[in-house]
Design a protein around this motif. Sequence first.
Motif, PDB file in Angstrom:
ATOM      1  N   HIS A   1       0.935  -1.249  -0.053  1.00 50.91           N
ATOM      2  CA  HIS A   1       0.073  -0.050  -0.052  1.00 50.91           C
ATOM      3  C   HIS A   1       0.885   1.418   0.042  1.00 50.91           C
ATOM      4  O   HIS A   1       0.529   2.025  -0.564  1.00 50.91           O
ATOM      5  N   VAL A   2       2.041   1.076   0.754  1.00 48.75           N
ATOM      6  CA  VAL A   2       2.919   2.215   0.870  1.00 48.75           C
ATOM      7  C   VAL A   2       3.518   2.633  -0.600  1.00 48.75           C
ATOM      8  O   VAL A   2       3.612   3.593  -0.911  1.00 48.75           O
ATOM      9  N   ALA A   3       4.067   1.553  -1.209  1.00 52.33           N
ATOM     10  CA  ALA A   3       4.660   1.647  -2.486  1.00 52.33           C
ATOM     11  C   ALA A   3       4.090   1.668  -3.610  1.00 52.33           C
ATOM     12  O   ALA A   3       4.481   2.458  -4.507  1.00 52.33           O
ATOM     13  N   VAL A   4       3.039   0.721  -3.665  1.00 49.54           N
ATOM     14  CA  VAL A   4       2.645   0.544  -5.283  1.00 49.54           C
ATOM     15  C   VAL A   4       0.971   1.073  -5.214  1.00 49.54           C
ATOM     16  O   VAL A   4       0.781   1.479  -6.450  1.00 49.54           O
ATOM     17  N   VAL A   5       0.385   1.309  -4.185  1.00 50.62           N
ATOM     18  CA  VAL A   5      -0.985   1.777  -4.554  1.00 50.62           C
ATOM     19  C   VAL A   5      -0.800   3.307  -4.507  1.00 50.62           C
ATOM     20  O   VAL A   5      -0.226   4.107  -3.798  1.00 50.62           O
ATOM     21  N   PRO A   6      -1.492   3.844  -5.361  1.00 49.12           N
ATOM     22  CA  PRO A   6      -1.645   5.401  -5.614  1.00 49.12           C
ATOM     23  C   PRO A   6      -2.336   5.956  -4.630  1.00 49.12           C
ATOM     24  O   PRO A   6      -3.253   5.685  -3.877  1.00 49.12           O
ATOM     25  N   GLY A   7      -1.662   7.213  -4.172  1.00 49.84           N
ATOM     26  CA  GLY A   7      -2.338   8.055  -3.022  1.00 49.84           C
ATOM     27  C   GLY A   7      -1.182   8.921  -2.318  1.00 49.84           C
ATOM     28  O   GLY A   7      -0.116   8.995  -2.938  1.00 49.84           O
ATOM     29  N   HIS A   8      -1.843   9.844  -1.497  1.00 51.68           N
ATOM     30  CA  HIS A   8      -0.606  10.631  -0.844  1.00 51.68           C
ATOM     31  C   HIS A   8       0.220   9.871  -0.169  1.00 51.68           C
ATOM     32  O   HIS A   8       0.063   8.821   0.678  1.00 51.68           O
ATOM     33  N   LYS A   9       1.432  10.232  -0.269  1.00 54.10           N
ATOM     34  CA  LYS A   9       2.607   9.459   0.317  1.00 54.10           C
ATOM     35  C   LYS A   9       3.574  10.578   1.289  1.00 54.10           C
ATOM     36  O   LYS A   9       3.917  11.737   0.973  1.00 54.10           O
ATOM     37  N   GLU A  10       3.163  10.428   2.416  1.00 52.10           N
ATOM     38  CA  GLU A  10       3.839  11.348   3.562  1.00 52.10           C
ATOM     39  C   GLU A  10       5.265  11.619   3.295  1.00 52.10           C
ATOM     40  O   GLU A  10       5.799  12.793   3.589  1.00 52.10           O
ATOM     41  N   PHE A  11       5.890  10.520   3.136  1.00 50.65           N
ATOM     42  CA  PHE A  11       7.200  10.786   2.844  1.00 50.65           C
ATOM     43  C   PHE A  11       7.885  11.528   1.699  1.00 50.65           C
ATOM     44  O   PHE A  11       9.070  12.065   1.691  1.00 50.65           O
TER      45      PHE A  11
END
Length: 314
Positions: free
Chosen positions: A31-41
């Motif tokens: 979810h962090v790496a591959v699912v599109p969406g807002h990324k905090e990092f």
Amino acid sequence: MKIVKKFWKWFLGIIIVLLVADVGAAAYFYHVAVVPGHKEFLGSSNTLKKSDPLYSEKHWFQKVKKQTWHQTSATGHLKLDAYYIPAAHKSDKTAVIAHGFMDNKTRMGASAAMFHKMGYNVLIPDDRGQGDSQGNYIGFGWPDRLDYIKWMNLLLKREGQNQQLVMYGVSMGGATTMMVSGEKNVPKQLKAYVEDCGYTSVNDEITYEAKTMYHLPYWPLVPSVSMMTQVRAGYNFKEASALKQVTKNHRPMLFIHGDKDTFVPTRMVYPLYKAAKGPKQLLIVKGATHAKSMATQPKVYQKTVRKFLAKYVK
């Protein structure tokens, strides 16, 4: 016998717990790496400030008239979206621009302006799952490489077979550019590539980020997330290799990387540059962090790109 049975029950219990934990961790990091969406990092902002060294280029991009093009993905039936900006004067030169991780066509203004000033038409697609393109995964350039070739063919169909193409990309877009370069069916009209801070492979980049951001080892997390990506998105991290693709490329390529890049570490550019078989050039921009080479030294950056491409695009 009772002791042996207890041992095996205990052993199997531990294995099951570890497997469940691994699957859970893989799902989270997928979810962090591959699912599109807002990324905090990422910590990026869409606000354009006059203090930005590339303010004029980005401001121009906001105002310039753009055509919106559509097509379907090379695999699957995803609707893809792109901007096309004709040159100020009719031109048979076109730059195809690839954006970065969780970026999109609207944030490639500085790159578009650079090529527009050079007399190029500009085509900027949104990758799968990003911007206005459909999709529920980030391809890190691998499935996208086939989409870019399809975009090139659409461009040639619309604008004529006499077009001379160059491909340019930053960060994930740089990796995408290199991944395209290794394909056999790249149109003959593609004259040169410019890649800026692309990674050697998705496997290398995810492994690096797991270590630097989360202090996690390669095994078993990265292989598990890669396996989950294979099942859900149709590709795995090891096959998504810019390095392997570059070894098959004989067309000119300019490599650019900031010497202060800690997101896609600077060291990755050297094996990529060494592997390229065609005419090549390497620009290391002093003081530049990730994807900030143009902003750090805009005159040097743009002059280098212009002079390199002038050798191959007439």
